[in-house]
Design a protein around this motif. Structure first.
Motif, PDB file in Angstrom:
ATOM      1  N   GLY A 184       1.732  15.575   7.239  1.00 15.70           N
ATOM      2  CA  GLY A 184       0.516  15.394   8.115  1.00 15.70           C
ATOM      3  C   GLY A 184      -0.073  16.254   8.567  1.00 15.70           C
ATOM      4  O   GLY A 184      -1.709  16.615   8.352  1.00 15.70           O
ATOM      5  N   PHE A 185       0.256  16.994   9.586  1.00 16.82           N
ATOM      6  CA  PHE A 185       0.194  17.489  10.143  1.00 16.82           C
ATOM      7  C   PHE A 185      -0.030  19.437   9.858  1.00 16.82           C
ATOM      8  O   PHE A 185      -0.238  20.238  10.151  1.00 16.82           O
ATOM      9  N   GLU A 186       0.665  19.177   8.844  1.00 16.21           N
ATOM     10  CA  GLU A 186       1.125  20.179   7.620  1.00 16.21           C
ATOM     11  C   GLU A 186      -0.491  20.939   7.106  1.00 16.21           C
ATOM     12  O   GLU A 186      -0.332  20.392   6.645  1.00 16.21           O
ATOM     13  N   ALA A 187      -0.789  22.509   7.814  1.00 16.24           N
ATOM     14  CA  ALA A 187      -2.057  22.210   6.809  1.00 16.24           C
ATOM     15  C   ALA A 187      -1.581  22.795   5.285  1.00 16.24           C
ATOM     16  O   ALA A 187      -2.653  22.057   4.357  1.00 16.24           O
ATOM     17  N   GLU A 188      -0.868  22.760   4.824  1.00 16.30           N
ATOM     18  CA  GLU A 188      -0.764  23.245   3.703  1.00 16.30           C
ATOM     19  C   GLU A 188       0.003  21.463   2.562  1.00 16.30           C
ATOM     20  O   GLU A 188      -0.259  21.420   1.314  1.00 16.30           O
ATOM     21  N   HIS A 189      -0.125  20.838   3.716  1.00 16.92           N
ATOM     22  CA  HIS A 189       0.153  19.604   3.203  1.00 16.92           C
ATOM     23  C   HIS A 189      -0.943  17.977   2.937  1.00 16.92           C
ATOM     24  O   HIS A 189      -1.170  17.275   2.810  1.00 16.92           O
ATOM     25  N   TYR A 190      -2.144  19.006   3.919  1.00 17.26           N
ATOM     26  CA  TYR A 190      -2.787  18.038   4.489  1.00 17.26           C
ATOM     27  C   TYR A 190      -3.467  16.939   3.777  1.00 17.26           C
ATOM     28  O   TYR A 190      -3.659  15.871   2.824  1.00 17.26           O
ATOM     29  N   ASP A 191      -4.318  18.458   2.561  1.00 14.54           N
ATOM     30  CA  ASP A 191      -4.796  17.495   1.485  1.00 14.54           C
ATOM     31  C   ASP A 191      -3.724  16.344   0.762  1.00 14.54           C
ATOM     32  O   ASP A 191      -4.276  15.179   0.149  1.00 14.54           O
ATOM     33  N   VAL A 192      -2.706  17.041   0.482  1.00 18.41           N
ATOM     34  CA  VAL A 192      -1.822  15.263  -0.238  1.00 18.41           C
ATOM     35  C   VAL A 192      -1.447  14.200   0.684  1.00 18.41           C
ATOM     36  O   VAL A 192      -1.848  13.048   0.228  1.00 18.41           O
ATOM     37  N   SER A 193      -1.527  14.401   1.412  1.00 16.36           N
ATOM     38  CA  SER A 193      -0.923  13.194   3.110  1.00 16.36           C
ATOM     39  C   SER A 193      -2.108  12.696   2.825  1.00 16.36           C
ATOM     40  O   SER A 193      -1.722  11.229   2.417  1.00 16.36           O
ATOM     41  N   ALA A 216       1.119  -1.210   0.031  1.00 14.89           N
ATOM     42  CA  ALA A 216       0.174  -0.045  -0.348  1.00 14.89           C
ATOM     43  C   ALA A 216       1.078   1.224   0.221  1.00 14.89           C
ATOM     44  O   ALA A 216       0.181   2.296   0.132  1.00 14.89           O
ATOM     45  N   GLY A 217       2.538   1.043  -0.206  1.00 16.75           N
ATOM     46  CA  GLY A 217       2.682   1.989  -0.057  1.00 16.75           C
ATOM     47  C   GLY A 217       2.650   2.885   0.710  1.00 16.75           C
ATOM     48  O   GLY A 217       2.724   2.624   2.321  1.00 16.75           O
ATOM     49  N   CYS A 218       3.857   4.325   1.068  1.00 15.28           N
ATOM     50  CA  CYS A 218       3.785   5.242   2.222  1.00 15.28           C
ATOM     51  C   CYS A 218       2.548   5.675   2.446  1.00 15.28           C
ATOM     52  O   CYS A 218       1.217   5.431   1.721  1.00 15.28           O
ATOM     53  N   CYS A 219       1.786   5.624   4.031  1.00 13.61           N
ATOM     54  CA  CYS A 219       0.932   5.769   4.656  1.00 13.61           C
ATOM     55  C   CYS A 219       0.601   7.880   3.683  1.00 13.61           C
ATOM     56  O   CYS A 219      -1.146   7.583   3.956  1.00 13.61           O
ATOM     57  N   GLY A 220       1.397   8.127   4.065  1.00 12.80           N
ATOM     58  CA  GLY A 220       0.586   9.921   3.359  1.00 12.80           C
ATOM     59  C   GLY A 220       1.231  10.600   4.443  1.00 12.80           C
ATOM     60  O   GLY A 220       1.519  12.049   4.645  1.00 12.80           O
ATOM     61  N   MET A 221       1.284   9.970   6.525  1.00 11.23           N
ATOM     62  CA  MET A 221       1.756  10.689   7.425  1.00 11.23           C
ATOM     63  C   MET A 221       3.069  11.124   7.194  1.00 11.23           C
ATOM     64  O   MET A 221       2.933  12.595   7.301  1.00 11.23           O
ATOM     65  N   ALA A 222       3.920  10.738   7.145  1.00 11.41           N
ATOM     66  CA  ALA A 222       5.152  10.928   6.813  1.00 11.41           C
ATOM     67  C   ALA A 222       5.835  11.660   8.438  1.00 11.41           C
ATOM     68  O   ALA A 222       6.551  13.488   7.646  1.00 11.41           O
ATOM     69  N   GLY A 223       5.960  11.660  10.308  1.00 15.58           N
ATOM     70  CA  GLY A 223       6.042  12.066  10.883  1.00 15.58           C
ATOM     71  C   GLY A 223       5.114  13.906  10.359  1.00 15.58           C
ATOM     72  O   GLY A 223       3.895  13.902  10.742  1.00 15.58           O
ATOM     73  N   SER A 224       5.321  14.767  10.755  1.00 17.73           N
ATOM     74  CA  SER A 224       4.955  16.072  10.531  1.00 17.73           C
ATOM     75  C   SER A 224       4.811  16.606   8.897  1.00 17.73           C
ATOM     76  O   SER A 224       3.179  17.141   9.631  1.00 17.73           O
TER      77      SER A 224
END
Length: 977
Positions: free
Chosen positions: A915-924, A905-913
């Protein structure tokens, strides 16, 4: 040549700005003219580099038409591009590049009754095959790059693959094409009878001219067409006048333009034939003491009517053994072969296939071919074998060092298999005479070997040698009636020789064809006809010498940091989707700059500037790097081992030097301190995650996504638990001391995981020492705070080295922290003896527990609740990259009666910080939705979800509302105490 750091003349820059404005006005798709995007599209998987004027990402046919028309007004060329994996330089050029992979990638129709698919050119081969497989069908040409090669690119190249013995080439599967012609008009190319040809010839358009003039060219050059083409059938060279001249088939311009490399027209839609997908495959893998011995066994193999016969030499085998991705291959081979021959049989009847397998084995034994034949009958047995076979190109590329690389310039010849052994001996003799070594692999069943000599193009003398060898091989293959380009096309590497290969009359006929289709020479000029010398536009000589740059991390490679980035040879495996973890951001955006390849090329540009340190602070560069999740999948899945996580960390540190350190980066870099503080002040510290105004404040400052749940701190953390517990009596004799690393995350938010691990280790006879006195520096590394990370690494490494028994294992349950001790610490402190000591003692806790269970020191109950369950396991990216997941899977399988499925299933998309960052949330979340979330949602409630990473467990719960267990928790639940 690619110019780096040079300003274009003012007039040209003004014209480019006008051109860009015009395209933005006329197109719905995006347009990019910035230096970085142009550099990314200046390269493909060949040895060439040409910087384009700009890049267009068309959304539909009207965008393509507008681009062609505007380019014509400005007098510049256009060229279509799919995955950019061309090996001969077809997809680099000086004009406008049209990237079809980003938007025009839809399967428009799939008709299983007629066995036809209608697709846009950016559709990936595996994407089409997945859709067709639901109906028992597939696209016949099966390239090794099927997970990123686009149908448009295959049409441009006339691609084939290992199954061409049975399925032929792309030209054999194209029914019709919708194309944009050189004047921006559209046409539908398809088979037509003579009446329809005449009707179309009367049209007062460029399309009409094609139907008028091409028959004249054919009639005028009938003798040259009949006699001038190479004898062997497997051709991806020149224009296929031989096809158009056939009397037994309709006049078919669709097939005619296949293999024309975008020099005649641009396809915007294709109707392609599908073929039945064989339900069963069995493979014989012959082991040989030499390449020649393997090739000599090919004729015998062909007598058994296989679907494919593939060769792989020792060079590639040895390289595969060095990669975690392919480690399982070594476990199934017999001895130490110099070459393997893969013989595949496909069909419906398994009994018949096994009979063919036995027949081949018997014949090989009778004639003394090889010393062992491995039979791979099930998909599981075939998996490791075919994974390495399909990665041969990338593995061979990994053998390069600095600018000495295995190059594609004589890699695509083909002769009748009857002559292949003798031809290969003479081929190797030419290489030996010129002091060149090479890797050998390819399609023995159709006489095509991909032989890539190692050449250093930065050495002018070796450039001369390369050309000499190219000419000699061209003459050699002609002597055997073979072809110089059999599936990779002519491009910049071989087009120069087409006049000699085809003869003056036929070559001039091809030039006339080009003139009819493209009177102004605007369609990907310089390919097939009127080409530059093969030694022009070479990639490596175009780069200026690298300016010395002091780095904080150790890049132990020729060329330092630039050399590490420039290892990328653009084969594009990072553009795959649907399998593996690399590259999660590309899977989410389908944007070239968000692939490992795109980022590596951007870094090469920056590091080639006169002031590379300043260039590393460029904001456009950091736009390119921004969506890298630093998952490290590229370190293991990229055959060349391009480690983008390390490169990004170093680049971020230089960006901080130029612009200062953002507050949010400082916050995340101090995560251990903050988590410890959160635990000490719990439950009050959990309020910000629950109170709306506080979440809104955190979203504005420092930019934490409001949608993302925050971790819940636990006051009784792992350190407090360890100090306050009552230790029970030992069950077995002590095994010695093991140090458990109290990581910066689970220690304060999921202490039950560490507690379970410690209790299991003690039950297995270990004296457990808890180390909670330092941070590994992982979080600081991810934010480019390398000085801080270095300090933390030094402190923790010396603490562990000096306070633990020599040679004793160091374990942990959070892969990102544990693997940092193995990898990044050595990059930060390469000469530190403590770092070397500690990195060599790091082990996964799963390894020690498996040993304890197998030795009877731990016993698991078959009546405990985890027993007999279905376990769905998602591995952590850093774990996969550094050591693999075999130990974790083995541990889970020790639970009585369980069914374990490891997700791809590849990377979960969270990758530590990240997925917490507002500008990265959608991509996460988009990354999670790629495969992980759907797979978890598809499981019944009774299935137990398992994940080793704290970020993975957070993401799984947020995306699916399913709790995920750490493996040690399940083992603890099943332990008989």
């Amino acid at each position: 040549m690619t110019l780096i750091g040079d300003e274009a003349p003012t007039a040209a820059a003004s014209a480019d700005r006008d051109l860009e404005r015009r395209l933005r006005r006329d197109l719905d798709g995006e347009v990019a003219f910035d230096d970085y995007t142009r550099h990314l599209f200046s390269r493909d998987a060949s040895m060439y580099s040409i910087t384009p004027r700009g890049v267009v990402f068309p959304k539909h046919t009207a965008d393509v038409q507008a681009t062609v028309r505007v380019a014509a007004e400005y007098g510049i060329p256009v060229l279509p591009r799919g995955a950019g994996t061309s090996l001969a330089g077809q997809t680099v050029g000086p004009g406008l590049v049209l990237d079809f992979s980003r938007h025009m990638n839809r399967i428009l129709e799939l008709d299983p009754e007629r066995r036809v698919a209608r697709v846009e050119p950016g559709v990936v081969q595996d994407q089409l095959n997945k859709a067709a497989a639901a109906h028992g069908l597939m696209f016949g040409p099966d390239t090794s790059t099927s997970n990123r090669a686009t149908i448009g690119g295959m049409i441009g190249n006339n691609s084939a693959g290992s199954g061409s013995l049975r399925y032929g080439m792309t030209i054999d599967h194209v029914r019709a094409l919708d194309v944009v012609l050189s004047d921006g008009s559209t046409a539908r190319l398809e088979p037509v009878d003579e009446a329809e040809r005449k009707r179309r010839a009367d049209l007062p358009t460029l399309e009409g001219r094609l139907y008028r003039d091409l028959p004249v060219i054919i009639r005028s050059n009938a003798a040259a067409i009949a006699e001038g083409f190479p004898e062997f059938w497997r051709r991806a060279c020149g224009y296929r006048l031989d096809r158009l001249a056939r009397d037994d088939t309709p006049f078919d311009l669709a097939k005619f333009v296949v293999g024309s490399e975008g020099t005649l027209c641009i396809a915007t839609e294709a109707a392609v034939d599908l073929v039945p997908k064989p339900p069963r495959t069995v493979i014989a893998v012959g082991h040989f003491t030499s390449v020649v011995a393997a090739i000599e066994a090919t004729e015998t193999a062909l007598s058994c009517h296989p679907a494919a016969v593939e060769l792989m030499d020792r060079t590639i085998l040895d390289l595969s053994r060095q990669k975690i991705e392919y480690a399982s291959l070594g476990e199934i081979l017999e001895g130490d072969p110099d070459a393997l021959l893969f013989v595949s049989f496909t069909g419906d009847d398994e009994t018949e296939l096994l009979d063919q397998l036995r027949q081949l084995t018997t014949l090989w034994e009778r004639y003394g071919h090889g010393y062992h034949t491995l039979r791979a009958v099930t998909p599981q047995q075939q998996g490791a074998l075919m994974k390495v076979r399909k990665s041969s190109l990338g593995l061979l590329m990994a053998a390069g060092e600095g600018t000495r690389r295995p190059l594609a310039f004589v890699e695509d010849t083909a002769v009748d298999p009857v002559h292949l052994a003798e031809y290969t001996r003479r081929f190797k003799g030419i290489l030996d005479d010129h002091g060149l070594s090479a890797g050998f692999y390819g399609h023995c069943s159709v006489g095509c070997l991909h032989i890539r000599p190692f050449v250093d193009l930065a050495d002018p003398q070796q450039v001369i040698t390369m050309r000499t060898v190219a000419e000699l091989i061209k003459d050699l293959v002609t002597e055997y009636g073979g072809v110089n380009s059999s599936e990779h096309g002519d491009g910049l590497a071989r087009s120069e020789f087409n006049r000699e290969i085809f003869g003056d009359e036929l070559y001039e006929a091809m030039r006339a064809v080009k003139g009819v289709f493209d009177p102004q020479d605007r369609m990907n000029p310089g390919k097939i006809v009127d080409a530059p010398a093969m030694t022009e536009n070479l990639r490596d000589p175009a780069l200026p010498p690298a300016v010395e740059l002091r780095t904080r991390l150790d890049f132990d490679i020729v060329g330092g940091m630039r050399g590490a980035a420039d290892r990328c040879m653009n084969i594009g495996l990072c553009r795959k989707s649907g399998t593996g973890a690399m590259c999660p951001s590309y899977m989410a955006t389908r944007n070239e700059q968000d692939s490992t390849r795109g980022r590596a090329n951007a870094l090469v540009k920056a590091l080639s500037e006169p002031d590379p340190k300043k260039a590393l602070g460029d904001e456009r560069l950091h736009e390119v790097l921004d969506l890298c999740l630093m998952c490290k999948a590229c370190k293991s899945e990229c055959p060349l081992g391009v480690d983008m996580a390390t490169l990004k960390a170093e680049a971020l540190s230089h960006h901080h030097d130029e612009h200062g350190i953002p507050l949010r980066s400082r916050i995340f870099g101090s995560i251990r301190f903050l988590n410890r503080l959160g635990s000490a002040t719990a439950p009050l510290s959990n309020l910000p995650g629950r109170v709306g105004p506080l979440r809104r404040f955190m979203a504005r400052w420092p930019g934490i996504a409001r949608e993302r749940p925050l971790p819940t701190f636990t006051r009784r953390n792992l350190v407090r638990w360890f100090k306050g517990r009552e230790q029970g009596p030992r069950l077995v004799a002590p095994q010695g001391t093991v140090t458990y690393l109290a990581d910066s995350f689970t220690t304060y938010t999921e202490p039950g995981i560490g507690a379970a691990a410690i209790e299991l280790l003690e039950a297995a006879g270990w004296d457990v020492r808890l180390e909670s006195g330092g941070c590994c520096g992982r979080s600081s590394l991810s934010k480019g705070l390398l000085d801080d990370a270095n300090e933390k690494a030094f402190k923790l490494a010396h603490l562990l080295s000096e306070t633990t028994p020599p040679g004793s294992p160091i374990v942990g349950c959070e892969p990102s922290c544990l693997m940092t001790l193995r990898d990044e610490h050595k990059a930060m402190l390469p000469d530190d003896t403590a770092v070397k000591d500690v990195s060599g003692r790091v082990r996964q806790v799963e390894e020690l527990l498996v040993e304890a269970i197998d030795e009877g020191r731990l016993k698991l109950s078959d009546t405990a609740w985890p027993a007999g369950k279905r376990l769905l396991y998602h591995g952590h990216c850093h774990q996969k990259a550094e050591v693999g997941t075999a130990a974790t899977v083995a541990l889970l399988k020790r639970i009585p009666g369980v069914e374990v499925e490891e997700l791809d299933a590849g990377c979960c998309g969270m990758a530590g910080s990240f997925g917490f960052e507002a500008e990265h949330y959608d991509v996460s979340m988009t990354v999670g939705e790629d495969r992980l979330f759907p797979a978890v949602r598809a499981e019944p409630d009774e299935t137990v979800i398992v994940a080793t990473g704290v970020s993975c467990r957070q993401q799984i719960f947020h995306g699916t509302e399913r709790d995920a267990w750490h493996p040690v928790q399940l083992i603890r639940e099943a332990l008989i105490v």
